[in-house]
Write a protein that holds these residues in place. Sequence first.
Motif, PDB file in Angstrom:
ATOM      1  N   LEU A 196       0.825  -1.209   0.000  1.00 18.64           N
ATOM      2  CA  LEU A 196       0.000   0.000   0.000  1.00 18.64           C
ATOM      3  C   LEU A 196       0.861   1.263   0.000  1.00 18.64           C
ATOM      4  O   LEU A 196       0.451   2.299  -0.533  1.00 18.64           O
ATOM      5  N   SER A 197       2.050   1.170   0.596  1.00 20.91           N
ATOM      6  CA  SER A 197       2.951   2.317   0.678  1.00 20.91           C
ATOM      7  C   SER A 197       3.802   2.487  -0.570  1.00 20.91           C
ATOM      8  O   SER A 197       4.517   3.484  -0.697  1.00 20.91           O
ATOM      9  N   ARG A 229      17.135   2.330   1.172  1.00 19.47           N
ATOM     10  CA  ARG A 229      16.157   2.288   0.078  1.00 19.47           C
ATOM     11  C   ARG A 229      14.966   1.410   0.412  1.00 19.47           C
ATOM     12  O   ARG A 229      13.927   1.502  -0.234  1.00 19.47           O
ATOM     13  N   PHE A 230      15.113   0.535   1.394  1.00 18.21           N
ATOM     14  CA  PHE A 230      14.010  -0.348   1.777  1.00 18.21           C
ATOM     15  C   PHE A 230      13.102   0.353   2.776  1.00 18.21           C
ATOM     16  O   PHE A 230      13.567   0.887   3.783  1.00 18.21           O
ATOM     17  N   LEU A 231      11.815   0.344   2.496  1.00 18.16           N
ATOM     18  CA  LEU A 231      10.853   0.921   3.436  1.00 18.16           C
ATOM     19  C   LEU A 231      10.864   0.140   4.745  1.00 18.16           C
ATOM     20  O   LEU A 231      10.905   0.711   5.826  1.00 18.16           O
ATOM     21  N   PHE A 232      10.824  -1.199   4.628  1.00 19.55           N
ATOM     22  CA  PHE A 232      10.768  -2.076   5.799  1.00 19.55           C
ATOM     23  C   PHE A 232      11.930  -3.056   5.797  1.00 19.55           C
ATOM     24  O   PHE A 232      12.372  -3.508   4.732  1.00 19.55           O
ATOM     25  N   LYS A 233      12.365  -3.403   6.994  1.00 17.18           N
ATOM     26  CA  LYS A 233      13.146  -4.618   7.182  1.00 17.18           C
ATOM     27  C   LYS A 233      12.334  -5.499   8.124  1.00 17.18           C
ATOM     28  O   LYS A 233      12.082  -5.146   9.274  1.00 17.18           O
ATOM     29  N   ILE A 234      11.921  -6.648   7.616  1.00 21.62           N
ATOM     30  CA  ILE A 234      11.073  -7.563   8.390  1.00 21.62           C
ATOM     31  C   ILE A 234      11.918  -8.714   8.894  1.00 21.62           C
ATOM     32  O   ILE A 234      12.557  -9.416   8.109  1.00 21.62           O
ATOM     33  N   ASN A 235      11.933  -8.898  10.196  1.00 22.93           N
ATOM     34  CA  ASN A 235      12.619 -10.040  10.794  1.00 22.93           C
ATOM     35  C   ASN A 235      11.618 -11.173  10.981  1.00 22.93           C
ATOM     36  O   ASN A 235      10.569 -10.995  11.616  1.00 22.93           O
ATOM     37  N   VAL A 236      11.937 -12.332  10.430  1.00 28.20           N
ATOM     38  CA  VAL A 236      11.028 -13.480  10.479  1.00 28.20           C
ATOM     39  C   VAL A 236      11.594 -14.533  11.422  1.00 28.20           C
ATOM     40  O   VAL A 236      12.736 -14.978  11.259  1.00 28.20           O
ATOM     41  N   SER A 265      11.767   9.644   8.523  1.00 34.26           N
ATOM     42  CA  SER A 265      10.550  10.342   8.948  1.00 34.26           C
ATOM     43  C   SER A 265       9.438  10.165   7.926  1.00 34.26           C
ATOM     44  O   SER A 265       8.290   9.863   8.268  1.00 34.26           O
ATOM     45  N   LEU A 266       9.800  10.347   6.662  1.00 36.03           N
ATOM     46  CA  LEU A 266       8.813  10.208   5.592  1.00 36.03           C
ATOM     47  C   LEU A 266       8.340   8.760   5.469  1.00 36.03           C
ATOM     48  O   LEU A 266       7.157   8.506   5.227  1.00 36.03           O
ATOM     49  N   ALA A 267       9.261   7.830   5.649  1.00 40.66           N
ATOM     50  CA  ALA A 267       8.896   6.411   5.575  1.00 40.66           C
ATOM     51  C   ALA A 267       7.945   6.039   6.706  1.00 40.66           C
ATOM     52  O   ALA A 267       6.981   5.292   6.505  1.00 40.66           O
ATOM     53  N   LEU A 268       8.201   6.573   7.896  1.00 48.10           N
ATOM     54  CA  LEU A 268       7.347   6.277   9.054  1.00 48.10           C
ATOM     55  C   LEU A 268       5.957   6.871   8.860  1.00 48.10           C
ATOM     56  O   LEU A 268       4.950   6.249   9.223  1.00 48.10           O
ATOM     57  N   LEU A 269       5.885   8.058   8.288  1.00 51.57           N
ATOM     58  CA  LEU A 269       4.593   8.675   7.990  1.00 51.57           C
ATOM     59  C   LEU A 269       3.802   7.819   7.000  1.00 51.57           C
ATOM     60  O   LEU A 269       2.633   7.503   7.222  1.00 51.57           O
ATOM     61  N   THR A 270       4.456   7.421   5.914  1.00 56.75           N
ATOM     62  CA  THR A 270       3.791   6.626   4.877  1.00 56.75           C
ATOM     63  C   THR A 270       3.348   5.269   5.411  1.00 56.75           C
ATOM     64  O   THR A 270       2.224   4.823   5.154  1.00 56.75           O
ATOM     65  N   ALA A 271       4.239   4.615   6.162  1.00 54.66           N
ATOM     66  CA  ALA A 271       3.923   3.292   6.700  1.00 54.66           C
ATOM     67  C   ALA A 271       2.774   3.356   7.707  1.00 54.66           C
ATOM     68  O   ALA A 271       1.931   2.452   7.753  1.00 54.66           O
ATOM     69  N   SER A 272       2.725   4.408   8.497  1.00 50.71           N
ATOM     70  CA  SER A 272       1.649   4.560   9.485  1.00 50.71           C
ATOM     71  C   SER A 272       0.294   4.674   8.799  1.00 50.71           C
ATOM     72  O   SER A 272      -0.703   4.119   9.263  1.00 50.71           O
ATOM     73  N   LYS A 273       0.266   5.375   7.680  1.00 47.74           N
ATOM     74  CA  LYS A 273      -0.983   5.478   6.907  1.00 47.74           C
ATOM     75  C   LYS A 273      -1.409   4.094   6.403  1.00 47.74           C
ATOM     76  O   LYS A 273      -2.597   3.757   6.408  1.00 47.74           O
TER      77      LYS A 273
END
Length: 343
Positions: A63-64, A194-201, A279-287
């Motif tokens: 979505l982001s 460059r990665f919006l998220f780093k997901i630890n599995v 900051s911008l990534a956190l804003l976008t991800a929160s939405k």
Amino acid sequence: MENFDNPNIENQSAINLNKQEEQFQSRIDMIELRASLEKVKSEIGKVIVGQEKMIEHLLAALLSNGHVLIEGVPGVAKTITAKLLAKTIDVGFSRIQFTPDLMPSDILGTSVFNVKNSEFEFKKGPIFSNFILIDEINRSPAKTQSALFEVMEERQITMDGTRYAMDEPFLVIATQNPIEHEGTYRLPEAQLDRFLFKINVGYPNLEQEIAIIKNQHESKKEDKTEGINRVISAEQLKNYQHLVKQIIVEAQLMEYIAKIIINTRENQFLYLGASPRASLALLTASKAFAALRGRDFVTPEDIKEASYAVLRHRVIVSPEREMEGLSADEIIRQILEGIEIPR
């Protein structure tokens, strides 16, 4: 005595009513978006047991319109989950296995001489698709990794002076193994950003492990992606991404995001804090997390939930604290607990 015929009172009531109607009409309809994402979860759930957090973060990244790095030990369904997600969306899919001998041209493409017209023609590489799964991204050297810089950030490549734009949507999902160091190359901080998220599995629990074994025993399919239906079109996905951008964020929540980022820069346990891009990534991800829950407004809980995946790869723990076993997630948790939640 009240004057019930006063036109000013009637006009004011009409104005208030119109304002209420405008406010109601301005609300974003998230019903279709949430229903579609539930269908995606249901399709992925035909194969994947557990890993709800990874799936939810992948949907939030979708979505982001942001790229994802998935880190986990072998066998925790990193690659298959990415494949299943791609299959539920009616878009192009390309998988690239990174190896030590992989060259940038193997990803981006190369110019080939055409004997018929005596001209060079550009043959596009596998990066020219919508969903790009990069397996074991840390197995290729820096030269190949850096080939992804421009395409991930600007969604274009420049080859022989010619610009080639990527088709939308464009999402890179990369995986890496945290325990192997033989034949691997650490990703530079510039690329991690460059990665919006780093997901630890992590590993599944006992009940999930039993369900995985049972599903495998009962399954008769050779191809695990068989029977997965496409539930979202490319056009729908673009519309959903546009909707997410319109989600309401109050001023105090923007300040809350800024305080979190500033705290990473001032934290004594961190050698490097987060940049304004964070900051911008956190804003976008929160939405995106708000949209996943069917809301058209962001809450502090959305910001807190997004903070770990957005920040863990953008901060560097000081060597002393790292030797003590302190992780980036633990420091982020301390930062979140130390900042007053806006009401």
